[in-house]
Motif scaffolding. Structure first.
Motif, short mmCIF file in Angstrom:
data_model
loop_
_atom_site.label_atom_id
_atom_site.label_comp_id
_atom_site.label_asym_id
_atom_site.label_seq_id
_atom_site.Cartn_x
_atom_site.Cartn_y
_atom_site.Cartn_z
N SER A 343 1.03 -1.23 -0.05
CA SER A 343 0.00 0.04 0.05
C SER A 343 0.93 1.13 -0.20
O SER A 343 0.62 2.36 -0.54
N GLN A 344 2.00 1.27 0.57
CA GLN A 344 2.88 2.29 0.83
C GLN A 344 3.65 2.47 -0.26
O GLN A 344 4.05 3.77 -0.83
N SER A 345 4.21 1.64 -1.00
CA SER A 345 4.99 1.56 -2.27
C SER A 345 4.14 2.16 -3.25
O SER A 345 4.43 3.13 -4.09
N VAL A 346 3.09 1.15 -3.78
CA VAL A 346 2.29 2.09 -4.68
C VAL A 346 1.81 3.31 -4.56
O VAL A 346 1.54 4.15 -5.14
N GLY A 347 1.09 3.20 -3.09
CA GLY A 347 0.55 4.56 -2.69
C GLY A 347 1.39 5.81 -2.90
O GLY A 347 0.99 6.86 -3.21
N TYR A 348 2.50 5.80 -2.26
CA TYR A 348 3.29 7.14 -2.44
C TYR A 348 4.01 7.38 -3.88
O TYR A 348 4.23 8.59 -4.08
N ILE A 349 3.75 6.40 -4.71
CA ILE A 349 4.07 6.73 -6.33
C ILE A 349 2.91 7.42 -6.59
O ILE A 349 3.01 8.48 -7.30
N ILE A 350 1.58 7.15 -6.32
CA ILE A 350 0.47 7.83 -6.77
C ILE A 350 0.49 9.28 -6.18
O ILE A 350 0.31 10.20 -6.77
N ALA A 351 1.07 9.20 -4.76
CA ALA A 351 0.95 10.51 -4.10
C ALA A 351 2.10 11.62 -4.75
O ALA A 351 1.71 12.77 -4.81
N ALA A 352 2.95 11.02 -5.37
CA ALA A 352 4.12 11.86 -5.91
C ALA A 352 3.54 12.53 -7.13
O ALA A 352 3.86 13.76 -7.29
N LEU A 353 2.30 12.11 -7.81
CA LEU A 353 1.93 12.77 -8.89
C LEU A 353 1.05 13.96 -8.46
O LEU A 353 0.96 15.15 -9.02
N GLY A 354 0.61 14.09 -7.18
CA GLY A 354 -0.08 15.25 -6.73
C GLY A 354 0.34 16.64 -6.73
O GLY A 354 -0.07 17.35 -7.78
N PRO A 355 1.58 17.04 -6.22
CA PRO A 355 2.19 18.23 -6.38
C PRO A 355 2.81 18.51 -7.85
O PRO A 355 2.60 19.87 -8.15
#
Length: 401
Positions: A343-355
């Motif tokens: 969840s955190q490996s895939v999740g933070y790649i998704i999160a990186a797209l935000g900013p």
């Protein structure tokens, strides 16, 4: 002199748990300042290096990508070396990365953010498994304490960025100063790494986990709520400055927006863990975050502080629920470690797209309308994931799946 009374096993266990709680608390305080401290300083970084809003968003985004990429390796490292020793080593890496940011060039800044992302990515994958293992009967309370400290660390990092710059004389030293508390956390963690070693966690059939719909719902919720959070953390100072505030006030309001997260990050997991289904709590938390963000963008500037607090309360609840989902949806600590890694490996790649995407949309449109639409789209998808992840079930529940 009469002999000292023997130390009871229960006393020894209580002392060990107190030390473990203290160490987890200090570590979690150090997992966010490296990510939030650049935000209030972005205007100066942009001027010095001549970069635009999108690339400035990438300063935070590169660490989030590293959180995802390196976090995926955490379960394998834990099985080989033990989670306690891996955490100790990566705390040292985190401190080195933070220090590197203060050495000069834009390349050093990015390199330091990459090392910081490596340290944070691995550590935060392993801690939920330790919570599941040692505090299974108090999962909601410990998850709340852990996420509360994450939020406090984020607020402290943003709030002290400008004061540290003014005290130390440069934004580089302001960013590098956070290496000291990271080293302190490593020292407090030492007994866990060398006095007590847990058995290496067994694999939780990762192939099956990656085919599990509930595991993907937990993963998407983690990633999408982080995407919302880092849009706010990374870009709020720029939003406030472009709406008329100076950098000091923008940094202060950003810190104030992050600080209330500690309240809901502590309270909401404790409350939600007592419920059979956490779907409604997840959706309400996302809605509160969206109201706060839209108010910051479009309400009168005089109301910025109010909407900053509203957004902080919503985001604190969502990160608390995201970590709680990892603990509650896993049947044991071994699966929790693997679910945390996924969840955190895939999740933070998704999160990186935000900013990054929000910065590109801001540059393309010339205002904050397109970033606001993007925020609402992400929030809507997050609500869908939260509804499914909140079900009273475990991942890998069907042995034939």
């Amino acid at each position: 002199m009469p002999p000292l009374p023997p130390v009871k096993a229960s006393d020894s266990r209580a002392a060990r748990l107190v030390l473990l709680v203290t160490a987890i608390g200090l570590i979690s305080l150090n997992l966010r300042p490296a990510l939030t401290s650049p935000g209030p300083l972005l205007s100066e970084i942009m001027r010095e290096f001549g970069i635009d809003t999108a690339l400035a968003g990438g300063v935070t985004g590169i660490s989030l990508i590293c959180l995802g990429v390196f976090g995926a390796a955490a379960p394998r490292l834990a099985r080989r070396f033990g989670p306690e020793r891996v955490i100790l080593a990566l705390l040292v890496v985190l401190a080195a990365g933070i220090a590197l940011r203060g050495t000069g060039s834009f390349g050093a800044l990015i390199g330091g953010m990459i090392l910081a992302g490596l340290g944070i990515g691995v550590i935060q994958v392993l801690l939920p498994g330790i919570v599941k293992r040692d505090f299974a009967r108090h999962a909601g309370t410990m998850t709340g304490l852990y996420t509360m400290n994450l939020c406090l660390g984020a607020a402290i990092g943003a709030g002290l960025a400008i004061p540290l710059e003014q005290t130390l004389g440069s934004w580089r030293l302001s960013l590098a100063a956070w290496a000291l508390p990271a080293l302190a956390a490593a020292i407090i963690w030492l007994p866990q790494a060398f006095v007590r070693q847990s058995p290496a966690p067994r694999a939780a059939r990762p192939g099956r986990l990656w085919r599990d719909p509930l595991a993907w719902a937990v993963t998407c919720f983690m990633g999408l709520q982080s995407c919302l959070a880092y849009m706010m953390i990374g870009l709020m100072p720029l939003i406030l400055e472009q709406r008329g505030d100076d950098s000091a006030r923008a940094g202060l309001i950003t810190a104030i927006a992050i600080a209330p997260q500690a309240l809901t990050a502590l309270a909401v997991p404790h409350f939600a863990a007592r419920m059979r289904n956490q779907s409604a709590v997840a959706i309400v938390s996302i809605a509160v975050s969206a109201i706060g963000f839209l108010g910051l963008l479009f309400a009168p500037p005089s109301t910025a502080l109010l909407f900053a607090v509203i957004e902080g309360l919503g985001l604190g609840a969502t990160i608390g629920i995201a970590i709680l989902f990892i603990v509650l949806r896993a049947p044991d600590s071994h699966v929790a470690t693997d679910l945390s890694g996924m969840s955190q490996s895939v999740g933070y790649i998704i999160a990186a797209l935000g900013p990054i995407v929000a910065g590109l949309l801001r540059d393309a449109g010339g205002n904050w309308v397109l970033p606001a639409a993007f925020f609402l789209a992400v929030a809507s998808l997050n609500a869908v994931a939260g509804w499914y992840a909140g079900r009273d079930a475990h991942v890998l529940q069907d042995p034939e799946s």
